[in-house]
Design an enzyme around this catalytic site. Structure first.
Site, PDB file in Angstrom:
ATOM      1  N   LYS A  16      40.138  22.838  62.573  1.00 49.91           N
ATOM      2  CA  LYS A  16      39.518  21.718  61.858  1.00 49.91           C
ATOM      3  C   LYS A  16      37.993  21.755  62.031  1.00 49.91           C
ATOM      4  CE  LYS A  16      39.307  16.754  62.131  1.00 49.91           C
ATOM      5  NZ  LYS A  16      39.095  16.133  63.428  1.00 49.91           N
ATOM      6  N   ASP A  49      41.896  15.625  58.649  1.00 50.25           N
ATOM      7  CA  ASP A  49      41.778  14.640  59.727  1.00 50.25           C
ATOM      8  C   ASP A  49      42.774  13.521  59.440  1.00 50.25           C
ATOM      9  OD1 ASP A  49      40.732  13.093  57.707  1.00 50.25           O
ATOM     10  OD2 ASP A  49      38.917  12.513  58.797  1.00 50.25           O
TER      11      ASP A  49
END
Ligand code: SF4
Length: 223
Positions: free
Chosen positions: A127, A146
């Site tokens: 991420k 997210d």
């Protein structure tokens, strides 16, 4: 939203993208940064913390530490104090120091520009690497997933998956690659401004007609 044909279902991501683009033409990464290194640090700090809080902390942090070597050489206790208010500060300080040591030792002090190299840095996951590649280098190799992106993708019926890796794979199949970075920003902005976790404002939602509202509890829905 009425039951849709498979053709309509395939066309929906495109329409969602167009509507979000119209709604948030100014969309951008909300973590303040002026270099790939600053974005990397800010993204590490943003875990379980608001961007607003991170931006307050990084204002002083980026003034004090300029280069990867500054973080690499800083005493751990000093770094911990500097990032304390972002939460999980011991882990975050350790990750920042480890990542910067690797950047100095293996990459000549510069943040690397590939997913493979980035995830080799201590404490940098897929991420964080996606955020840095997409926003600091303009390289789309994945979609940042997210909490907002996960929630909205599910509500919008773009994925049935639960883990970030699997959600990311679904989104990569639905969204054109050159819009992967933008797409996650659009969902994050919409999640912060309209499609709230607890009480989504469906009645005023700009993409309501395109949304099957999967999993939205109707009593939460003002519409
Ligand atoms: S209609 Fe409701 S659930 Fe769907 S995106 Fe809008 S706010 Fe979220």
């Amino acid at each position: 939203m009425p039951r849709e044909t498979s053709k309509a279902k395939a066309a929906r991501p495109k329409k969602i993208i167009a509507a979000l683009d119209r709604t948030y033409p100014e969309v951008h990464c909300e973590l303040d940064h002026q270099s790939p290194l600053e974005l990397l640090i800010a993204t590490i700090l943003s875990a379980q913390c608001t961007d607003k809080r991170v931006n307050i902390v990084t204002q002083a942090l980026f003034n004090k530490y300029r280069l990867a070597a500054d973080y690499a050489n800083a005493p751990l206790a000093e770094l911990e104090q500097a990032v304390k208010t972002t939460g999980f500060f011991r882990n975050k300080a350790r990750n920042i120091k480890a990542a910067c040591q690797a950047i100095v030792e293996k990459h000549g002090g510069r943040v690397p520009q590939t997913m493979e190299e980035l995830i080799q840095l201590g404490g940098v996951g897929r991420k964080t690497a996606n955020v840095v590649l997409g926003n600091a280098f303009g390289i789309n190799v994945g979609v940042v997933v997210d909490t907002h992106v996960a929630r909205l993708s599910q509500r919008l019926g773009l994925t049935k998956q639960k883990t970030p890796e699997k959600i990311e794979r679904d989104l990569m199949g639905l969204v054109p690659q050159n819009q992967w970075t933008l797409f996650s920003h659009w969902l994050i902005w919409h999640g912060r401004r309209r499609c709230f976790a607890r009480k989504p404002d469906c009645a005023n939602c700009e993409i309501q007609k395109l949304c099957p509202q999967i999993g939205v509890i109707k009593s939460f829905n003002h519409g």
